[in-house]
Design an enzyme around this catalytic site. Structure first.
Site, PDB file in Angstrom:
ATOM      1  N   CYS A   1       0.857  -1.182   0.000  1.00  0.00           N
ATOM      2  CA  CYS A   1       0.000   0.000   0.000  1.00  0.00           C
ATOM      3  C   CYS A   1       0.893   1.231   0.000  1.00  0.00           C
ATOM      4  O   CYS A   1       1.903   1.273   0.710  1.00  0.00           O
ATOM      5  CB  CYS A   1      -0.884  -0.009   1.244  1.00  0.00           C
ATOM      6  SG  CYS A   1      -2.037   1.375   1.320  1.00  0.00           S
TER       7      CYS A   1
ATOM      8  N   HIS B   1      -9.387  -3.353  -1.949  1.00  0.00           N
ATOM      9  CA  HIS B   1      -8.367  -2.559  -1.253  1.00  0.00           C
ATOM     10  C   HIS B   1      -8.629  -1.063  -1.449  1.00  0.00           C
ATOM     11  O   HIS B   1      -8.621  -0.289  -0.498  1.00  0.00           O
ATOM     12  CB  HIS B   1      -6.981  -2.938  -1.787  1.00  0.00           C
ATOM     13  CG  HIS B   1      -5.849  -2.151  -1.226  1.00  0.00           C
ATOM     14  ND1 HIS B   1      -4.945  -2.682  -0.348  1.00  0.00           N
ATOM     15  CD2 HIS B   1      -5.456  -0.869  -1.426  1.00  0.00           C
ATOM     16  CE1 HIS B   1      -4.055  -1.765  -0.020  1.00  0.00           C
ATOM     17  NE2 HIS B   1      -4.338  -0.654  -0.671  1.00  0.00           N
ATOM     18  N   GLU B   2      -8.899  -0.666  -2.676  1.00  0.00           N
ATOM     19  CA  GLU B   2      -9.116   0.754  -2.965  1.00  0.00           C
ATOM     20  C   GLU B   2     -10.444   1.258  -2.380  1.00  0.00           C
ATOM     21  O   GLU B   2     -10.520   2.378  -1.885  1.00  0.00           O
ATOM     22  CB  GLU B   2      -9.038   1.017  -4.466  1.00  0.00           C
ATOM     23  CG  GLU B   2      -7.668   0.739  -5.060  1.00  0.00           C
ATOM     24  CD  GLU B   2      -6.525   1.477  -4.369  1.00  0.00           C
ATOM     25  OE1 GLU B   2      -6.726   2.605  -3.862  1.00  0.00           O
ATOM     26  OE2 GLU B   2      -5.412   0.917  -4.327  1.00  0.00           O
TER      27      GLU B   2
ATOM     28  N   HIS C   1     -10.041   2.175   1.195  1.00  0.00           N
ATOM     29  CA  HIS C   1      -9.515   3.535   1.407  1.00  0.00           C
ATOM     30  C   HIS C   1     -10.645   4.562   1.412  1.00  0.00           C
ATOM     31  O   HIS C   1     -10.660   5.478   2.241  1.00  0.00           O
ATOM     32  CB  HIS C   1      -8.494   3.906   0.333  1.00  0.00           C
ATOM     33  CG  HIS C   1      -7.165   3.253   0.512  1.00  0.00           C
ATOM     34  ND1 HIS C   1      -6.395   3.387   1.647  1.00  0.00           N
ATOM     35  CD2 HIS C   1      -6.455   2.444  -0.314  1.00  0.00           C
ATOM     36  CE1 HIS C   1      -5.283   2.711   1.503  1.00  0.00           C
ATOM     37  NE2 HIS C   1      -5.288   2.118   0.320  1.00  0.00           N
TER      38      HIS C   1
END
Length: 102
Positions: free
Chosen positions: A20, A62-63, A66
């Site tokens: 990351c 994962h994105e 965020h």
């Protein structure tokens, strides 16, 4: 993707190392579903769904994490620790090739 959200996830998961840019000097093992369904808005205001599998599912999840204020450290099991990049590079998984799901 405009306002993406995960609306479905497979029960089948795997645990892989992720990197990351928020923690560029470590890698961490994170469990993710092998398949996710994501709903997004279009520029016209309607919604669309897309299905992502394996590596694409991991990346998209994962994105989206965020956007939801989560970092990969928030997804790690409590008994896991981040691994320095130098240590990760010595693992069998750090081959420089894409993950294999076969």
């Amino acid at each position: 993707m405009l306002n993406p959200r995960v609306t479905g996830a497979s029960e089948d998961v795997d645990e892989r190392f992720e990197g990351c840019l928020s923690f560029f000097d470590v890698r961490a093992q994170v469990s993710r579903p092998l398949r996710i369904t994501v709903e997004t808005m279009t520029a016209a205001g309607s919604t669309e769904k897309a299905v992502y599998e394996r590596g694409d599912a991991r990346l998209v999840a994962h994105e989206i994490d965020h956007l939801d204020g989560l970092l990969l450290m928030d997804r790690m099991r409590p008994d896991m620790r981040p691994v320095p990049v130098e240590e990760y590079r010595r693992t069998a998984e750090a081959t420089g090739r894409p993950w294999s799901y076969e």
